[in-house]
Design a protein around this motif. Structure first.
Motif, PDB file in Angstrom:
ATOM      1  N   LEU A  95      -2.962   7.741 -13.126  1.00 20.62           N
ATOM      2  CA  LEU A  95      -3.493   6.542 -13.773  1.00 20.62           C
ATOM      3  C   LEU A  95      -2.722   5.289 -13.360  1.00 20.62           C
ATOM      4  N   GLY A  96      -3.454   4.309 -12.847  1.00 24.84           N
ATOM      5  CA  GLY A  96      -2.859   3.025 -12.484  1.00 24.84           C
ATOM      6  C   GLY A  96      -2.148   3.002 -11.157  1.00 24.84           C
ATOM      7  N   GLN A  97      -2.178   4.111 -10.439  1.00 26.57           N
ATOM      8  CA  GLN A  97      -1.464   4.170  -9.163  1.00 26.57           C
ATOM      9  C   GLN A  97      -2.446   4.317  -8.002  1.00 26.57           C
ATOM     10  N   LYS A  98      -1.904   4.368  -6.794  1.00 30.78           N
ATOM     11  CA  LYS A  98      -2.775   4.465  -5.634  1.00 30.78           C
ATOM     12  C   LYS A  98      -3.243   5.894  -5.419  1.00 30.78           C
ATOM     13  N   LEU A 100       2.481  19.037 -17.033  1.00 32.74           N
ATOM     14  CA  LEU A 100       2.044  17.772 -17.606  1.00 32.74           C
ATOM     15  C   LEU A 100       1.822  16.723 -16.518  1.00 32.74           C
ATOM     16  N   GLU A 101       2.695  16.727 -15.511  1.00 30.81           N
ATOM     17  CA  GLU A 101       2.604  15.715 -14.458  1.00 30.81           C
ATOM     18  C   GLU A 101       1.449  15.936 -13.484  1.00 30.81           C
ATOM     19  N   ASP A 102       0.708  17.019 -13.671  1.00 33.08           N
ATOM     20  CA  ASP A 102      -0.494  17.219 -12.868  1.00 33.08           C
ATOM     21  C   ASP A 102      -1.680  16.428 -13.421  1.00 33.08           C
ATOM     22  N   SER A 103      -1.510  15.837 -14.579  1.00 28.96           N
ATOM     23  CA  SER A 103      -2.580  15.021 -15.165  1.00 28.96           C
ATOM     24  C   SER A 103      -2.872  13.842 -14.244  1.00 28.96           C
ATOM     25  N   ALA A 104      -4.116  13.748 -13.808  1.00 26.77           N
ATOM     26  CA  ALA A 104      -4.510  12.717 -12.849  1.00 26.77           C
ATOM     27  C   ALA A 104      -6.007  12.830 -12.604  1.00 26.77           C
ATOM     28  N   MET A 105      -6.527  11.876 -11.841  1.00 28.85           N
ATOM     29  CA  MET A 105      -7.870  12.006 -11.282  1.00 28.85           C
ATOM     30  C   MET A 105      -7.738  12.718  -9.947  1.00 28.85           C
ATOM     31  N   TYR A 106      -8.565  13.707  -9.735  1.00 24.83           N
ATOM     32  CA  TYR A 106      -8.575  14.432  -8.476  1.00 24.83           C
ATOM     33  C   TYR A 106      -9.897  14.138  -7.769  1.00 24.83           C
ATOM     34  N   ALA A 115     -13.269  -5.202  -9.480  1.00 21.54           N
ATOM     35  CA  ALA A 115     -12.880  -3.810  -9.234  1.00 21.54           C
ATOM     36  C   ALA A 115     -11.476  -3.814  -8.639  1.00 21.54           C
ATOM     37  N   VAL A 116     -10.974  -2.629  -8.356  1.00 23.39           N
ATOM     38  CA  VAL A 116      -9.738  -2.496  -7.580  1.00 23.39           C
ATOM     39  C   VAL A 116     -10.131  -2.227  -6.132  1.00 23.39           C
ATOM     40  N   TYR A 117      -9.499  -2.932  -5.224  1.00 26.37           N
ATOM     41  CA  TYR A 117      -9.796  -2.789  -3.801  1.00 26.37           C
ATOM     42  C   TYR A 117      -8.592  -2.184  -3.098  1.00 26.37           C
ATOM     43  N   PHE A 118      -8.865  -1.145  -2.323  1.00 30.08           N
ATOM     44  CA  PHE A 118      -7.826  -0.454  -1.567  1.00 30.08           C
ATOM     45  C   PHE A 118      -8.117  -0.540  -0.080  1.00 30.08           C
ATOM     46  N   CYS A 119      -7.058  -0.758   0.696  1.00 31.83           N
ATOM     47  CA  CYS A 119      -7.184  -0.514   2.118  1.00 31.83           C
ATOM     48  C   CYS A 119      -6.660   0.892   2.384  1.00 31.83           C
ATOM     49  N   ALA A 120      -7.179   1.497   3.415  1.00 35.78           N
ATOM     50  CA  ALA A 120      -6.734   2.828   3.815  1.00 35.78           C
ATOM     51  C   ALA A 120      -6.766   2.904   5.331  1.00 35.78           C
ATOM     52  N   GLU A 121      -5.919   3.742   5.866  1.00 39.20           N
ATOM     53  CA  GLU A 121      -5.869   3.858   7.312  1.00 39.20           C
ATOM     54  C   GLU A 121      -5.593   5.287   7.732  1.00 39.20           C
ATOM     55  N   THR A 122      -5.942   5.553   8.956  1.00 41.09           N
ATOM     56  CA  THR A 122      -5.656   6.842   9.548  1.00 41.09           C
ATOM     57  C   THR A 122      -5.331   6.637  11.017  1.00 41.09           C
ATOM     58  N   GLY A 123      -4.575   7.553  11.565  1.00 39.16           N
ATOM     59  CA  GLY A 123      -4.151   7.403  12.948  1.00 39.16           C
ATOM     60  C   GLY A 123      -4.909   8.322  13.875  1.00 39.16           C
ATOM     61  N   ASN A 143      -6.018  11.356  15.801  1.00 37.04           N
ATOM     62  CA  ASN A 143      -5.916  12.790  15.532  1.00 37.04           C
ATOM     63  C   ASN A 143      -5.273  13.099  14.185  1.00 37.04           C
ATOM     64  N   ASP A 144      -5.292  12.133  13.303  1.00 33.13           N
ATOM     65  CA  ASP A 144      -4.706  12.311  11.979  1.00 33.13           C
ATOM     66  C   ASP A 144      -5.771  11.888  10.996  1.00 33.13           C
ATOM     67  N   TYR A 145      -6.497  12.821  10.468  1.00 35.20           N
ATOM     68  CA  TYR A 145      -7.694  12.468   9.730  1.00 35.20           C
ATOM     69  C   TYR A 145      -7.456  12.185   8.261  1.00 35.20           C
ATOM     70  N   LYS A 146      -6.234  12.386   7.782  1.00 37.89           N
ATOM     71  CA  LYS A 146      -5.999  12.061   6.390  1.00 37.89           C
ATOM     72  C   LYS A 146      -5.886  10.558   6.238  1.00 37.89           C
ATOM     73  N   LEU A 147      -6.329  10.054   5.093  1.00 37.81           N
ATOM     74  CA  LEU A 147      -6.258   8.635   4.793  1.00 37.81           C
ATOM     75  C   LEU A 147      -4.984   8.328   4.014  1.00 37.81           C
ATOM     76  N   SER A 148      -4.336   7.247   4.392  1.00 38.88           N
ATOM     77  CA  SER A 148      -3.210   6.730   3.619  1.00 38.88           C
ATOM     78  C   SER A 148      -3.671   5.450   2.947  1.00 38.88           C
ATOM     79  N   PHE A 149      -3.505   5.392   1.649  1.00 36.44           N
ATOM     80  CA  PHE A 149      -4.004   4.270   0.866  1.00 36.44           C
ATOM     81  C   PHE A 149      -2.896   3.290   0.535  1.00 36.44           C
ATOM     82  N   GLY A 150      -3.291   2.026   0.435  1.00 35.75           N
ATOM     83  CA  GLY A 150      -2.419   1.015  -0.104  1.00 35.75           C
ATOM     84  C   GLY A 150      -2.433   1.057  -1.624  1.00 35.75           C
ATOM     85  N   ALA A 151      -1.655   0.164  -2.225  1.00 32.87           N
ATOM     86  CA  ALA A 151      -1.455   0.189  -3.672  1.00 32.87           C
ATOM     87  C   ALA A 151      -2.632  -0.379  -4.448  1.00 32.87           C
TER      88      ALA A 151
END
Lengths: 112, 112
Positions: A39-42, A84-90, B86-94, B96-104
């Motif tokens: 909640l409230g985090q990235k 408890l710390e697993d509480s989050a949006m998945y 809303a909340v706006y996030f940037c995300a990036e991937t490199g 051959n690296d398909y996972k997304l890394s999100f900003g705050a």
């Protein structure tokens, strides 16, 4: 427009219990992911899955977590003994290689 | 892509004005960038993307600018509407690296 479907939308569980979060990715996507958002985090990466095996996982994805694609359509995340710390949006997501990322609407997990 | 961040956590904008949301990243190997919008209780919703071989891309009311020299990404929303809150996030991937890394995330509030 194709969607990623997640169930349940909200799960409440006792600490120490096992939970299984379910996802149906977009049918012609090849890569599947789980992300978590406290909640409230990235949004944080947990795991990626391709060709019936984990392709990458983060430090968060410890031995308590596992993923499975039991059939041609479902993709599940299991937490063996919830804390408890697993509480989050998945969030489940799928993509066609490095594009077309689509997220589901999430499962809110509350561990009590 | 472990360090993807946003310059400002909140942005208040008058309805009808243009909004600019910024993002800095540190991984020079990042080659694909996405902006997501997240409304309360929902999953990240794709807005627009850009690859590293481009410096500008336009969509409907939105423009993404990429400055690889200073590792900076921005999202411009034209004629901001209340539904853009809303909340706006940037995300990036490199490569051959398909996972997304999100900003705050930046919380955008549109004033009527």
């Amino acid at each position: 427009e194709p969607e990623v479907t997640q169930t349940p939308s909200h799960q409440v569980t006792q600490m120490g219990q096992e939970v299984i979060l379910r996802c149906v990715p977009i049918s012609n996507h090849l890569y599947f992911y789980w992300y978590r958002q406290i909640l409230g985090q990235k949004v944080e990466f947990l795991v990626s899955f391709y060709n019936n095996e984990i392709s990458e996982k983060s430090e968060i994805f410890d031995d308590q977590f596992s993923v499975e694609r039991p059939d041609g359509s479902n993709f599940t995340l299991k937490i063996r003994s919830t804390k408890l710390e697993d509480s989050a949006m998945y969030f489940c997501a799928s993509s066609r290689e490095d594009y077309g990322y689509t997220f589901g609407s999430g499962t809110r997990l509350t561990v009590v | 892509g472990e360090n993807v961040g946003l310059h400002l956590p909140t942005l208040s904008v008058q309805e009808g004005d243009n909004s600019i949301i910024n993002c800095a990243y540190s991984n020079s190997a990042s080659d694909y960038f996405i902006w997501y919008k997240q409304e309360s209780g929902k999953g990240p919703q794709f807005i627009i993307d850009i690859r590293s071989n481009m410096d500008k891309r336009q969509g409907q009311r939105v423009t993404v600018l990429l400055n690889k020299t200073v590792k900076h990404l921005s999202l411009q929303i034209a004629a901001t509407q209340p539904g853009d809150s809303a909340v706006y996030f940037c995300a990036e991937t490199g490569t051959n690296d398909y996972k997304l890394s999100f900003g705050a995330g930046t919380t955008v509030t549109v004033r009527a």
